[in-house]
Write a protein that holds these residues in place. Structure first.
Motif, PDB file in Angstrom:
ATOM      1  N   THR A  76     -32.539  80.451 -45.080  1.00  0.00           N
ATOM      2  CA  THR A  76     -33.783  81.238 -44.600  1.00  0.00           C
ATOM      3  C   THR A  76     -34.731  80.519 -43.993  1.00  0.00           C
ATOM      4  N   SER A 134     -41.113  85.975 -36.128  1.00  0.00           N
ATOM      5  CA  SER A 134     -40.547  86.335 -37.655  1.00  0.00           C
ATOM      6  C   SER A 134     -39.115  85.765 -36.909  1.00  0.00           C
ATOM      7  N   ASP A 136     -36.688  87.850 -37.937  1.00  0.00           N
ATOM      8  CA  ASP A 136     -36.271  88.711 -38.545  1.00  0.00           C
ATOM      9  C   ASP A 136     -36.649  89.740 -37.032  1.00  0.00           C
ATOM     10  N   GLU A 137     -37.981  89.411 -35.689  1.00  0.00           N
ATOM     11  CA  GLU A 137     -38.238  90.128 -35.776  1.00  0.00           C
ATOM     12  C   GLU A 137     -37.152  88.926 -33.723  1.00  0.00           C
ATOM     13  N   GLU A 140     -33.865  90.509 -34.252  1.00  0.00           N
ATOM     14  CA  GLU A 140     -33.692  92.026 -33.734  1.00  0.00           C
ATOM     15  C   GLU A 140     -34.128  91.555 -31.375  1.00  0.00           C
TER      16      GLU A 140
END
Length: 172
Positions: A76, A134, A136-137, A140
């Protein structure tokens, strides 16, 4: 001297048979006792080994879990660092294009200079969006892009692989 008769011989044979039978029974009893002791020791050893294996397995599982957690944190961190560097590189490239737009106006024409300015603005917008989202975004968004345009995604992956292959081939 007394001569042995048939009766005394039979008694001797009968006596020998009785002794042999008792010896066999004692041997069987001894073998059964030894087998019982062996089974008990084997069960204890098996239980001890099983407990030790469970303990070591638990330790290994804990170490693997800790390693996976550390790896996830590091990944990360590296991904965030890469995202920041990418955004910075896009902004730098955009600035360079913007700085040279006047030169493009003079050399090629105002129409092409406007294209360069539009491209520069688009790159700045993309860098801003990249900074705001982010990981995660972004993930996606990438999944959604692949779902909507799988052919284009594969083509881009092939092109990127080709470019990286050329870059690393030249650097050797």
């Amino acid at each position: 001297m007394v001569e042995p008769t048939a009766t005394t011989t039979e008694d001797g044979t009968e006596n020998a048979k009785n002794h042999f039978t008792k010896a066999m029974e004692e041997a069987k009893a001894g073998a059964q006792a030894l087998a019982g002791e062996y089974r008990e020791k084997l069960t204890k050893t098996k239980d001890d080994l099983s407990d030790e294996a469970k303990s070591r397995s638990g330790d290994a599982r804990e170490k693997a879990s800790a390693f996976a957690s550390d790896a996830k944190v590091k990944a990360t961190e590296y991904a965030n660092e890469g995202k920041a560097r990418t955004s910075k590189a896009i902004v730098g490239l955009s600035k360079m294009i913007d700085d040279n737009a006047g030169l493009i106006d003079d050399k090629v024409g105002a129409k092409y200079g406007d294209y360069a300015r539009t491209a520069s603005k688009s790159m700045q917008d993309a860098a801003t969006k990249l900074d705001e989202k982010s990981l995660d975004e972004l993930g996606e968004d990438a999944k959604e892009f692949v779902r909507k345009s799988p052919g284009l995604a594969v083509g881009m992956a092939v092109a990127a692989g080709f470019l990286f292959g050329r870059i690393f081939k030249k650097s050797k």
